[in-house]
Design a protein around this motif. Structure first.
Motif, short mmCIF file in Angstrom:
data_model
loop_
_atom_site.label_atom_id
_atom_site.label_comp_id
_atom_site.label_asym_id
_atom_site.label_seq_id
_atom_site.Cartn_x
_atom_site.Cartn_y
_atom_site.Cartn_z
N GLY A 12 -7.72 70.03 55.85
CA GLY A 12 -7.07 70.79 56.72
C GLY A 12 -7.63 72.17 57.09
O GLY A 12 -7.21 72.40 58.25
N LEU A 13 -8.36 72.67 56.21
CA LEU A 13 -8.96 73.94 56.36
C LEU A 13 -10.15 73.58 57.42
O LEU A 13 -10.46 74.58 58.46
CB LEU A 13 -9.84 74.60 55.29
CG LEU A 13 -8.48 75.15 54.26
CD1 LEU A 13 -9.35 75.73 53.06
CD2 LEU A 13 -7.85 76.29 54.90
N LEU A 16 -8.56 73.20 60.77
CA LEU A 16 -8.03 74.56 61.50
C LEU A 16 -9.21 75.37 61.80
O LEU A 16 -9.38 76.03 62.94
CB LEU A 16 -7.33 75.55 60.35
CG LEU A 16 -6.95 76.78 60.60
CD1 LEU A 16 -5.94 76.71 61.72
CD2 LEU A 16 -6.55 77.48 59.30
N GLY A 36 -4.55 71.46 65.67
CA GLY A 36 -3.66 72.31 64.81
C GLY A 36 -2.68 71.74 64.04
O GLY A 36 -2.13 72.00 63.08
N SER A 39 -4.13 69.88 61.38
CA SER A 39 -4.58 70.58 60.18
C SER A 39 -3.25 70.76 59.44
O SER A 39 -3.32 71.01 58.25
CB SER A 39 -5.14 71.88 60.77
OG SER A 39 -5.37 73.06 59.85
N ALA A 40 -2.08 71.42 59.87
CA ALA A 40 -0.96 71.90 59.24
C ALA A 40 -0.52 70.57 58.57
O ALA A 40 -0.03 70.78 57.49
CB ALA A 40 0.12 72.19 60.28
#
Length: 52
Positions: A12-13, A16, A36, A39-40
């Motif tokens: 996820g990071l 992002l 995005g 990632s979320a």
């Protein structure tokens, strides 16, 4: 913390960071939004899998 939750948070990071980088490079908005959202979802799944 389990290995899968750490992996999901890391992914996820990573996504992002890619979304932020793509936004700075003036890439198409659809690509940035897709990164995005991915990632979320990865961050949310990783946090929900944490055993606190």
């Amino acid at each position: 913390m389990t290995g899968i939750s750490v992996l999901l948070i890391f992914v996820g990071l990573f996504l992002l960071g890619g979304a932020i980088s793509f936004r700075r490079q003036k890439m198409p908005t659809g690509v940035v939004v897709l990164l995005g959202i991915g990632s979320a979802l990865a961050l949310l799944a990783g946090v929900l899998r944490l055993e606190v």
